[in-house]
Design a protein around this motif. Sequence first.
Motif, mmCIF file in Angstrom:
data_model
loop_
_atom_site.group_PDB
_atom_site.id
_atom_site.type_symbol
_atom_site.label_atom_id
_atom_site.label_comp_id
_atom_site.label_asym_id
_atom_site.label_seq_id
_atom_site.Cartn_x
_atom_site.Cartn_y
_atom_site.Cartn_z
ATOM 1 N N ARG A 151 -9.837 -11.782 -0.883
ATOM 2 C CA ARG A 151 -10.960 -12.636 -1.281
ATOM 3 C C ARG A 151 -11.855 -11.900 -2.283
ATOM 4 N N TYR A 152 -12.115 -10.609 -2.012
ATOM 5 C CA TYR A 152 -12.983 -9.816 -2.902
ATOM 6 C C TYR A 152 -12.263 -8.553 -3.379
ATOM 7 N N GLY A 153 -12.608 -8.163 -4.577
ATOM 8 C CA GLY A 153 -12.032 -6.939 -5.140
ATOM 9 C C GLY A 153 -12.680 -5.672 -4.606
ATOM 10 N N TYR A 154 -13.834 -5.800 -3.944
ATOM 11 C CA TYR A 154 -14.534 -4.635 -3.399
ATOM 12 C C TYR A 154 -14.607 -4.765 -1.883
ATOM 13 N N ARG A 155 -13.878 -3.895 -1.198
ATOM 14 C CA ARG A 155 -13.896 -3.871 0.267
ATOM 15 C C ARG A 155 -14.140 -2.419 0.651
ATOM 16 N N GLY A 156 -15.367 -2.112 1.033
ATOM 17 C CA GLY A 156 -15.737 -0.703 1.077
ATOM 18 C C GLY A 156 -16.249 -0.184 2.404
ATOM 19 N N MET A 157 -16.314 1.143 2.438
ATOM 20 C CA MET A 157 -16.926 1.839 3.561
ATOM 21 C C MET A 157 -17.731 3.000 2.998
ATOM 22 N N MET A 158 -18.990 3.107 3.448
ATOM 23 C CA MET A 158 -19.841 4.220 3.042
ATOM 24 C C MET A 158 -19.970 5.221 4.173
ATOM 25 N N LEU A 159 -19.864 6.488 3.831
ATOM 26 C CA LEU A 159 -20.070 7.547 4.830
ATOM 27 C C LEU A 159 -21.077 8.558 4.294
ATOM 28 N N ASP A 160 -22.085 8.832 5.121
ATOM 29 C CA ASP A 160 -23.114 9.825 4.812
ATOM 30 C C ASP A 160 -22.615 11.180 5.318
ATOM 31 N N VAL A 161 -22.353 12.105 4.390
ATOM 32 C CA VAL A 161 -21.909 13.436 4.816
ATOM 33 C C VAL A 161 -23.038 14.460 4.694
ATOM 34 N N SER A 162 -24.266 13.960 4.424
ATOM 35 C CA SER A 162 -25.402 14.866 4.293
ATOM 36 C C SER A 162 -26.019 15.173 5.656
ATOM 37 N N PHE A 186 -14.361 3.816 -1.226
ATOM 38 C CA PHE A 186 -15.046 4.755 -0.334
ATOM 39 C C PHE A 186 -16.306 5.222 -1.044
ATOM 40 N N HIS A 187 -17.425 4.786 -0.529
ATOM 41 C CA HIS A 187 -18.733 5.151 -1.085
ATOM 42 C C HIS A 187 -19.166 6.420 -0.344
ATOM 43 N N TRP A 188 -19.180 7.504 -1.099
ATOM 44 C CA TRP A 188 -19.357 8.839 -0.503
ATOM 45 C C TRP A 188 -20.796 9.281 -0.751
ATOM 46 N N TYR A 245 -5.750 11.936 -3.176
ATOM 47 C CA TYR A 245 -5.201 11.379 -1.927
ATOM 48 C C TYR A 245 -5.657 9.931 -1.747
ATOM 49 N N ALA A 246 -6.934 9.700 -2.028
ATOM 50 C CA ALA A 246 -7.484 8.347 -1.895
ATOM 51 C C ALA A 246 -6.844 7.409 -2.916
ATOM 52 N N ALA A 247 -6.726 7.872 -4.165
ATOM 53 C CA ALA A 247 -6.195 7.008 -5.228
ATOM 54 C C ALA A 247 -4.766 6.572 -4.928
ATOM 55 N N GLU A 248 -3.973 7.471 -4.372
ATOM 56 C CA GLU A 248 -2.602 7.098 -4.011
ATOM 57 C C GLU A 248 -2.606 5.950 -3.005
ATOM 58 N N ARG A 249 -3.652 5.878 -2.222
ATOM 59 C CA ARG A 249 -3.782 4.816 -1.211
ATOM 60 C C ARG A 249 -4.688 3.683 -1.691
ATOM 61 N N ASN A 250 -4.806 3.588 -2.989
ATOM 62 C CA ASN A 250 -5.588 2.520 -3.628
ATOM 63 C C ASN A 250 -7.064 2.534 -3.247
ATOM 64 N N ILE A 251 -7.619 3.709 -3.009
ATOM 65 C CA ILE A 251 -9.048 3.799 -2.709
ATOM 66 C C ILE A 251 -9.753 4.484 -3.871
ATOM 67 N N GLU A 252 -10.734 3.771 -4.420
ATOM 68 C CA GLU A 252 -11.592 4.357 -5.448
ATOM 69 C C GLU A 252 -12.789 4.978 -4.741
ATOM 70 N N ILE A 253 -13.123 6.180 -5.122
ATOM 71 C CA ILE A 253 -14.283 6.821 -4.499
ATOM 72 C C ILE A 253 -15.496 6.636 -5.401
ATOM 73 N N GLY A 463 -19.096 -1.593 4.820
ATOM 74 C CA GLY A 463 -19.717 -1.036 6.018
ATOM 75 C C GLY A 463 -20.426 0.251 5.636
ATOM 76 N N GLY A 464 -21.469 0.605 6.381
ATOM 77 C CA GLY A 464 -22.211 1.830 6.077
ATOM 78 C C GLY A 464 -22.410 2.658 7.336
ATOM 79 N N LEU A 465 -22.070 3.940 7.232
ATOM 80 C CA LEU A 465 -22.283 4.805 8.392
ATOM 81 C C LEU A 465 -23.192 5.967 8.003
ATOM 82 N N TRP A 466 -24.466 5.849 8.417
ATOM 83 C CA TRP A 466 -25.443 6.937 8.272
ATOM 84 C C TRP A 466 -25.273 7.838 9.480
ATOM 85 N N THR A 467 -25.603 9.127 9.302
ATOM 86 C CA THR A 467 -25.078 10.048 10.307
ATOM 87 C C THR A 467 -26.116 10.948 10.989
ATOM 88 N N GLU A 468 -27.361 10.454 11.125
ATOM 89 C CA GLU A 468 -28.348 11.232 11.877
ATOM 90 C C GLU A 468 -27.862 11.532 13.292
#
Length: 727
Positions: A151-162, A186-188, A245-253, A463-468
């Motif tokens: 349905r959409y070209g952008y299907r993402g997940m955000m991870l806070d690594v800070s 993958f929104h890093w 590794y991500a690009a091979e799996r069709n994931i743009e970072i 989806g967004g995962l903040w990591t406090e």
Amino acid sequence: MRLIKIILPALLMLNSGLPAAQTLSVIPVPAEVKIKKGVFKLGPETVVRSDERNQFNRTYLLSKLRVAGVTDKRTGNSGVIELITDNTIPQEGYSLISDSLRVTIKASSKAGFFYGIQTLLQMLPPTVYSGVANGFEKWEVPAVEINDYPRYGYRGMMLDVSRTFFDKATIINYMDWLSYHKINKFHWHLTDDNGWRIEIKKYPLLTARGAWRGPGEALAPTFGSGNKRYGGFFSQKDVKEIVKYAAERNIEIIPEIDLPGHSKAVTATYPEVLCESKKDAGESVQGEVSNVWCVSNEKNYKMLENIIKELASLFPGKYIHIGGDEVNMSSWEHCESCSEFMKSHDMKRPSELQNYFVRRLEKIVEKYGKTMAGWDEILEGGDLHKSTAVYAWRSVNKGVESITKGQPTIFMPGPYCYLDMKQSPLERGHNWAGIVTLEKTYSLDPEQNLTGDNKNLILGVQGGLWTELLAWPPRFIEYQTFPRMAAIAEIGWSKRANMSWESFHERITKYHFDRMNQMGIAFRVEPPVATYENGVVYATASYPWAVIRYSDNESNPDSHSPVYCGPISTADPLKYRFAVFYNDFTRSIPVKVQNVDYVYQTPATVVTSNIVANEKSSVNNVSDYKYDTYFRSATKAKAGDYVLYTFQEPVESKRITVESGIPVIDFYWVTDGYVEYSVNGTDFIKVGELNRGKITFTPAEKIKAVKIVITAPNDANTIVFQDLKIE
Ligand code: ACM
Ligand code: ZN
């Protein structure tokens, strides 16, 4: 909590009222599915064919099929899996046709083949993911005809690594898990107040100092890192490896460096980027001071350009995300240079200054061949370049506002998409955006408040995962991500007409739990609900094939605990604990009966402390025995600080629990401290160190007082104490 009304054996499902697309159990549900008669059998004779440009996909598929005995000897003629290019198929789409002789996957792009393969894997026994056979599998693909596209070209997940640092191996695993769900972005979130996590060659201190917190480090300890040195970062070599590794799996970072606020990790290492302000400019939403770049200092744009230049060379994708959220703009109002700048540019509001900054960054990002993205605050203070992408996080309506202003928009509203939120009231997690259940996430439709003509500006969902709160317990990242991310995947990929919560929930619990288990994911299992009525305890799970185990002695049920088979008569319901078990290791949190309150003692108590309370949470909050109110400090606590609970009359108790931190969220607890008690009110006996801010003890005799003593400068800028729980 909802109970699924009927249990259908898997075979009967084909005749159920559900569309074929759903009965296949694939997540996200494909666009069109026809189920036919027969199966394709996999084995040593199976051949996998593709043209030269599809070598990665072919090798990838073969590596997964090894567990089915597929050897790729290319000698057999009993069955073929073939990858065939068909340029009429839409970008990322594929067709998958199987019968007893062959499986044909057609696509026009590498991504399409990859997704055809993902669908194929989901049609096979789940051990295809672990590569470890159990011997009972039937290595067969049902005969089907599938046409599928997103349905959409952008299907993402955000991870806070800070806030919490995750190492390269974890990120690599995460890429696999996302790709199994046809997530393609993958929104890093690489930088924030609590750590800068990407090597920038030109500014080595960003990671040499800015990636570390602890005593004597550039950054103060927080989120439970306490007295230990905590941190880490990704070298540019690591980044390249992950990107590939991500690009091979069709994931743009999409890399994010959060600007101009959320920048304590920069300002602590390169303080020259700050405004020159003698006065206190207050705190950011997260209680940080001095974490905002000066926007009128021309030298800062040179430094930002140098950073963005390195980022642009590391990340081949389209976007660079520059943050833009939650800026404490009073820093600029207190800065002579910024104030002058506003005047000379005829700006009335600080948000116009923010817009100036954002527009400058757009130009820098575009100079290096990229498109800028930012959080929805960048909509304020002026226009944006029409290509700039906006991430709507504060509400669905922020997304609508962004679309109305003509910006390409990603929907990730907190109340649906923030996976750091609690999944039920008693679980760890934030709650400022509400309780985000799997069903709540699944209920998001980005188009719900939009009319036809501007829907094409919706890039997709994330989806967004903040990591406090993610540093503990181990693997909480997986618990918070799954299965809610599967809901994000289906919202982003599937046609609305094919979606239904009942079907999704059934596919998750009946099939996808097995897949996630074999993928190696420590996913969340929904806890049961237990109630007590007329002398009987009842427990129900959210799906009828759940196994509930229980204990009757206040202990947490384990894999040896009895299975709950029906109502239990008891006069003592508070001793019972229940949990849903997927298997011996993967289980829900334990729960008590929900409609009977624990009754604690509430002796008249006076609480005193040398710690100054913040204006909203006085020390008296912890002597009222209301367990959701608390005493919160105005400043950081230090060694020697104390909180003393004194009882008017000596108290006899079988068990006292001393807890710190915001109740049920598990935040701002005492990281270094102990508890002691007193029988006479003057001499104290040490009970023990607080463990993650908590301790339970049984006093030997009646006691007059309990005291918490802080032993090291406490983690975080604030500290929170609770009422005693006296049994
Ligand atoms: C955000 O949650 N501050 C984007
Ligand atoms: Zn300034």
